[in-house]
Each structure stands twice: as C-alpha cells, then as structure tokens.
Design a protein around this motif. Structure first.
Motif, short mmCIF file in Angstrom:
data_model
loop_
_atom_site.label_atom_id
_atom_site.label_comp_id
_atom_site.label_asym_id
_atom_site.label_seq_id
_atom_site.Cartn_x
_atom_site.Cartn_y
_atom_site.Cartn_z
N UNK A 108 -3.77 -7.90 -0.02
CA UNK A 108 -4.19 -8.50 -1.30
C UNK A 108 -3.84 -7.58 -2.47
N UNK A 109 -4.12 -6.28 -2.32
CA UNK A 109 -3.79 -5.31 -3.38
C UNK A 109 -2.28 -5.23 -3.59
N UNK A 110 -1.53 -5.26 -2.48
CA UNK A 110 -0.06 -5.16 -2.57
C UNK A 110 0.55 -6.41 -3.16
N UNK A 111 -0.10 -7.55 -2.98
CA UNK A 111 0.38 -8.81 -3.58
C UNK A 111 0.09 -8.85 -5.07
N UNK A 112 -1.09 -8.38 -5.46
CA UNK A 112 -1.54 -8.53 -6.85
C UNK A 112 -1.10 -7.38 -7.75
N UNK A 115 0.01 -1.67 -6.01
CA UNK A 115 -0.60 -0.33 -6.01
C UNK A 115 -2.02 -0.43 -5.47
N UNK A 116 -2.50 0.65 -4.84
CA UNK A 116 -3.90 0.78 -4.51
C UNK A 116 -4.18 2.26 -4.24
N UNK A 117 -5.46 2.62 -4.23
CA UNK A 117 -5.84 3.98 -3.87
C UNK A 117 -6.57 3.94 -2.53
N UNK A 118 -6.42 5.01 -1.74
CA UNK A 118 -7.14 5.08 -0.47
C UNK A 118 -8.07 6.29 -0.46
N UNK A 119 -9.28 6.08 0.06
CA UNK A 119 -10.26 7.15 0.24
C UNK A 119 -10.64 7.21 1.72
N UNK A 120 -11.28 8.30 2.12
CA UNK A 120 -11.65 8.50 3.53
C UNK A 120 -10.44 8.28 4.44
N UNK A 121 -9.38 8.99 4.08
CA UNK A 121 -8.08 8.81 4.74
C UNK A 121 -7.83 9.84 5.83
N UNK A 122 -8.75 10.79 5.99
CA UNK A 122 -8.61 11.75 7.09
C UNK A 122 -8.00 13.09 6.72
N UNK A 123 -7.48 13.24 5.50
CA UNK A 123 -6.96 14.54 5.05
C UNK A 123 -8.06 15.21 4.22
#
Length: 340
Positions: free
Chosen positions: A59-63, A66-74
C-alpha cells in the motif's frame, strides 16, 4: 580538491555556479507539515503476521513509493556508529580526501563534489559525495579507504546487515505481489552500491539544491539519515518533507520494482534541499540487478487482462539510458514501455 565543499566554504554569497534557474529552485523551504510517508513496524512480520505487514508495504509503495521501517533488527548502536564514520570521512584532512578523489572512470571507489560530471554540468549540486560498491563484500572491501581507521570494518559489517534487511523487505514485497518465494534472491539483487552524501550549510538554501528531482534507477534503496531534515518526496504534485525518525531506515522503490510489478508500485521522484545552519549526512544503499540481468514485468502479475506495460531489457541498457536522460522520469519510462 579545492572544489570539495567539506574542505570549508568561505563566507559570502552562494557562488554563481550553484545557483539554479528559477523554475528548478526549491524556493520556500517551509513545507507545511501534514502528509507523512508511512512507518512500518517489521516486528509485526517477525511475530507471525507477515500478510498484514506485506499488505502495508505494498500500500505504501503504491501510494508514496516511500516508507520508513522501524524494529528492523539493526541495533541503535550500529546505526549510530555507521553515521559517525560517514561523518568522520568528510571531516578528514584535505590531503586524506585527496587520495579518494579521481577523474578515472574505471575507479569504483571515489569522492567528488556535486557529480562526476562537475566539469561539464550547467549547475553544481551543493554536496560532496563518496561512493563505492559493497556487494559481494569480499570483492570490494579491500578497495575501500583505510581511513577513517574503522571504515572498512564498520561499513563492511553494516552493509551486510543492510543487504539482509533489503532481502527481508523484498521477500515481503514478493509475497504482497503474489510472486513465488525467493523471487528477488538472484541476479535481481546482484549488486549493491553505497552512496554517502554530505551537505554542508549553504549560504542561500532557496537558490541551491543538494540533489535535483529524480527517481532511482535501481530495484530498492535503503537510506540511513542523520537527524537533520532535507529529503523531500513528490506526491500528487506537492513536496512532502521526510522527517527523520530515530533508528529508522527510509525505503524507496526504484524503477526496476515499478517495472517488475507492471506499474503497480511507483518509483517516486524526490530531491534533497539544503539549510543554512546544519551539516547533513545521509547514506543510500542502492540494491540493484546485475548488469546482464533481464528485467521485465513478472509473469505472475500479467495476463490477457493485464498485459505487460513494459518490455524486456538488460539492466545495463536501462542504466545507460537513465543517466543519459537523468531527471526526466517520463522519458526514461516511456523508452521501456511495451509497444501497444
């Protein structure tokens, strides 16, 4: 070397070579806060709800593209250490940076001001840049700078983690698009280049740009920001300012994902603006196909009711055309549309 902005800029007005024509200037930089790019918590997928996370990413990639990611493991420490060594790189003495500057097009690891076309471009970008390949790590790491002393070890470890993060995100994207498991675990992600941008304070930010409006030619970009604003994304004809979130990565869709998804996902145009008081540093990891990789809309997405809107091509051919037409999104994509 005297061109490097990080070597110090004497007080005074913005040099004429950095003043953009009126139609390209950022103008008023006070973009009203409102629309924000989505923030996706990857913990959700880790805890078993992959379908919902994949849906949010699609949905973010369609609209937005771009998006941000959190709790990604790094970890927070690893992110801070990477930002610190990237900043340290541009704070080195001029003679150390001199060793990284070259006009040799065959050199894959280089530092420059504005762009590699500094001598011929009409207007210069208000940035220094350092870039090099970083995947496969063993092929490139020995070519990286020996100073800062921790650069090779820190960036080597960090780039491996970023590549793994990209694989996790692409796995969720492939699920969201209905593609087979492991769709992107091949030559489609055979390359990764790190591009570190350094934007010193600019005397007249409304007249200059750190990076002009463009969309990325690669598959997907993983962007590490410091805490200074400057990235803007174009949505529905308006610029959105991307606010840095602590311990988050900004993810943006590249042209190759737009093509593979047959236009379902968008590669949004974006730019970098400057400011007059704070230095800004960002690091973009461009995950891309290998040069000879064939790119085309995924078969699982196309059928007689949804014919391919892009033709098949080699990634290196797309890249060559992209850089020849840099900044003109419509021309780039039109050249690779399927014949109607």
């Amino acid at each position: 070397m005297d061109k490097l902005l990080s070597n110090g800029f004497s007080d005074g007005p913005l040099p004429e070579g950095y003043v953009f024509p009126p139609e390209l200037r950022p103008g008023d930089l006070k973009i009203p806060l409102g629309t924000k790019i989505p923030v996706i918590d990857l913990n959700e997928a880790q805890n078993g709800d992959r379908t919902n996370t994949a849906h949010k990413i699609i949905k973010a990639a369609e609209e937005f593209g771009f998006f941000q990611v959190i709790n990604h493991g790094i970890s927070e420490n690893e992110m801070k250490e990477a930002v610190s060594v990237f900043k340290e790189l541009f704070e080195m003495p001029a003679e150390e940076k001199q060793k990284l500057c070259t006009d040799d097009p065959s050199k894959t690891c280089k530092m420059f001001t504005s762009s590699v076309n500094y001598a011929t471009e009409k207007v210069h970008l208000w940035r220094d840049n350092f870039r090099h390949p970083c995947h496969p790590l063993e092929q490139w790491q020995h070519l990286w700078p020996e100073k800062p002393n921790t650069y090779r070890e820190c960036v080597g470890s960090f780039s491996v983690q970023v590549k793994n993060l990209a694989s996790r995100i692409l796995s969720l994207i492939s699920e969201g698009l209905g593609l087979k498991s492991g769709y992107f675990e091949n030559d489609l992600t055979g390359s990764m280049v790190l591009s570190i941008n350094h934007y010193p304070p600019c005397p007249e930010p409304s007249l200059a740009l750190g990076i002009t409006k463009h969309a990325d030619p690669n598959l997907i970009t993983i962007l590490l920001l410091d805490d200074v604003c400057g990235l803007q994304v174009l949505k529905d004809g308006n610029w959105i300012s991307v606010e840095p979130i602590p311990n988050a990565f900004v993810i943006n869709i590249g042209y190759q994902l737009q093509i593979i998804s047959n236009g379902k996902l968008i590669s949004a145009e974006h730019r970098a603006v400057t400011n007059s008081c704070a230095t800004r540093t960002s690091a973009a990891f461009f995950i891309a196909p290998s040069d000879e990789c064939i790119i085309e809309p995924a078969e699982a997405i196309t059928d007689e009711h949804h014919p391919p809107i892009f033709k098949s091509f080699k990634y290196k051919d797309f890249n060559s055309y992209y850089f020849a037409k840099y900044g003109d999104t419509n021309k780039v994509l039109k050249a690779f549309e399927a014949q109607s």
